[in-house]
Design a protein around this motif. Structure first.
Motif, mmCIF file in Angstrom:
data_model
loop_
_atom_site.group_PDB
_atom_site.id
_atom_site.type_symbol
_atom_site.label_atom_id
_atom_site.label_comp_id
_atom_site.label_asym_id
_atom_site.label_seq_id
_atom_site.Cartn_x
_atom_site.Cartn_y
_atom_site.Cartn_z
ATOM 1 N N ARG A 140 53.956 -62.841 -74.523
ATOM 2 C CA ARG A 140 54.044 -61.329 -75.412
ATOM 3 C C ARG A 140 55.428 -61.570 -76.539
ATOM 4 O O ARG A 140 54.765 -61.248 -77.599
ATOM 5 N N CYS A 141 56.380 -61.170 -76.017
ATOM 6 C CA CYS A 141 57.107 -61.671 -77.102
ATOM 7 C C CYS A 141 57.149 -63.210 -78.112
ATOM 8 O O CYS A 141 58.378 -63.253 -79.047
ATOM 9 N N GLY A 142 56.491 -64.149 -77.489
ATOM 10 C CA GLY A 142 56.683 -64.986 -78.039
ATOM 11 C C GLY A 142 57.705 -66.586 -77.183
ATOM 12 O O GLY A 142 58.884 -67.289 -78.553
ATOM 13 N N ILE A 143 58.569 -66.120 -76.868
ATOM 14 C CA ILE A 143 59.980 -66.717 -75.738
ATOM 15 C C ILE A 143 59.508 -68.048 -75.429
ATOM 16 O O ILE A 143 58.209 -67.924 -74.111
ATOM 17 N N ASN A 162 61.071 -54.061 -75.557
ATOM 18 C CA ASN A 162 61.280 -52.821 -76.309
ATOM 19 C C ASN A 162 62.605 -53.239 -77.114
ATOM 20 O O ASN A 162 62.368 -53.223 -78.779
ATOM 21 N N ASN A 163 63.555 -53.286 -76.659
ATOM 22 C CA ASN A 163 64.928 -54.219 -77.010
ATOM 23 C C ASN A 163 64.859 -55.337 -77.680
ATOM 24 O O ASN A 163 64.487 -55.264 -79.962
ATOM 25 N N PHE A 164 64.133 -56.394 -77.718
ATOM 26 C CA PHE A 164 63.666 -57.477 -77.774
ATOM 27 C C PHE A 164 63.321 -57.269 -79.716
ATOM 28 O O PHE A 164 63.126 -58.018 -80.702
ATOM 29 N N THR A 165 61.633 -56.912 -79.538
ATOM 30 C CA THR A 165 60.772 -56.242 -80.469
ATOM 31 C C THR A 165 61.471 -55.383 -81.559
ATOM 32 O O THR A 165 61.598 -55.561 -82.628
#
Length: 261
Positions: A185-188, A142-145
């Motif tokens: 999912r986050c693309g990290i 949630n924070n990252f997006t």
């Protein structure tokens, strides 16, 4: 007592170190080192692990002092080098982050959800944190997006913050990124403490809160230049110039969080 005195020195008495940083960058440039960001370095590593022959990856963790980080960035722009800047939720400055990216350096997330979750829920048992890791990871996503959406640019590397809560729990925030599905999912593509990144460095140096002249650990980057070809140099802007307002604010927050936890 010694630790407290060191803290007081670095928070309120340490002289500006900008001349020393500029001297280091010039020395490395004259010695033929490419000075670049973590993202650029990692993306340049081919499957055989070759990459640049002589390189310094500059990583700046913005724990408290954005103002000082801006002064470091000005030095880097003047001397034409690139680096990575990692911002906590408490130090986010989207205009500055976009300026960093427009120049060609990297701005991204200095995450700490395990520490935040532990303090929020008054958890002192690392086993309990591990049981609730799904909740912690959900907060990270949630924070990252949210940051990425407000930033308007893709973040592909992140760096774990080391909070006092992590030290007491003996549990690093990097535990969050052990989930491959979360990374995908986050693309990290890389975390700053990933083994498949660190194995490409000859030495990893950090600035230090030890008393002068022990400004670095495990050795001075000045001594490393010429001895080592691939260097990662981690700095914390708050340790390069005294900003008593920001340091006092951070110390008060930390004291309060410690009492409440």
């Amino acid at each position: 007592m010694k630790t407290l005195l060191n803290r007081i020195y670095y928070d309120y008495l340490v002289p500006s170190q900008f001349d020393r940083y500029e001297e280091l960058v010039r020395l490395a440039s004259n010695a033929g080192y490419l000075q670049t960001s973590l993202r650029s370095f990692f993306s340049s590593i081919p499957l055989n692990g070759a990459g640049p022959q002589k390189v310094i990856v500059h990583r700046h963790d913005i724990d408290t002092d954005v103002c000082t980080a801006k002064k470091i960035f000005a030095i880097e722009k003047k001397l034409g080098i690139k680096s990575s800047y990692y911002f906590r939720i408490s130090t986010l400055d989207f205009a500055f982050m976009r300026e960093i990216e427009e120049y060609g350096s990297e701005a991204s997330y200095h995450y700490e959800e395990i520490a935040t979750f532990a303090k929020k829920h008054h958890i002192r048992d690392p086993a309990e944190i591990m049981k609730r890791m799904a909740e912690v990871r959900a907060e990270f996503v949630n924070n990252f997006t949210s940051i990425e959406r407000r930033f308007g640019l893709k973040m592909t590397t992140v760096a774990s913050h080391g909070d006092f809560a992590n030290r007491r729990l003996r549990l690093s925030n990097t535990e969050i990124l052990k989930d491959k599905e979360l990374r995908d999912r986050c693309g990290i593509v890389c975390e700053s403490y990933d083994k498949n990144l660190l194995k490409h460095f000859d030495i990893y140096i950090s600035d230090s809160s030890r008393p002068a002249p022990q400004y670095y650990y495990p050795t001075s980057p000045f001594d490393a230049i010429g001895r080592h070809n691939k260097i990662c140099f981690l700095t914390h802007p708050r340790q390069w110039e005294t900003n008593w307002r920001e340091n006092t604010k951070d110390n008060v927050i930390r004291f309060y969080e410690g009492l409440k936890w």
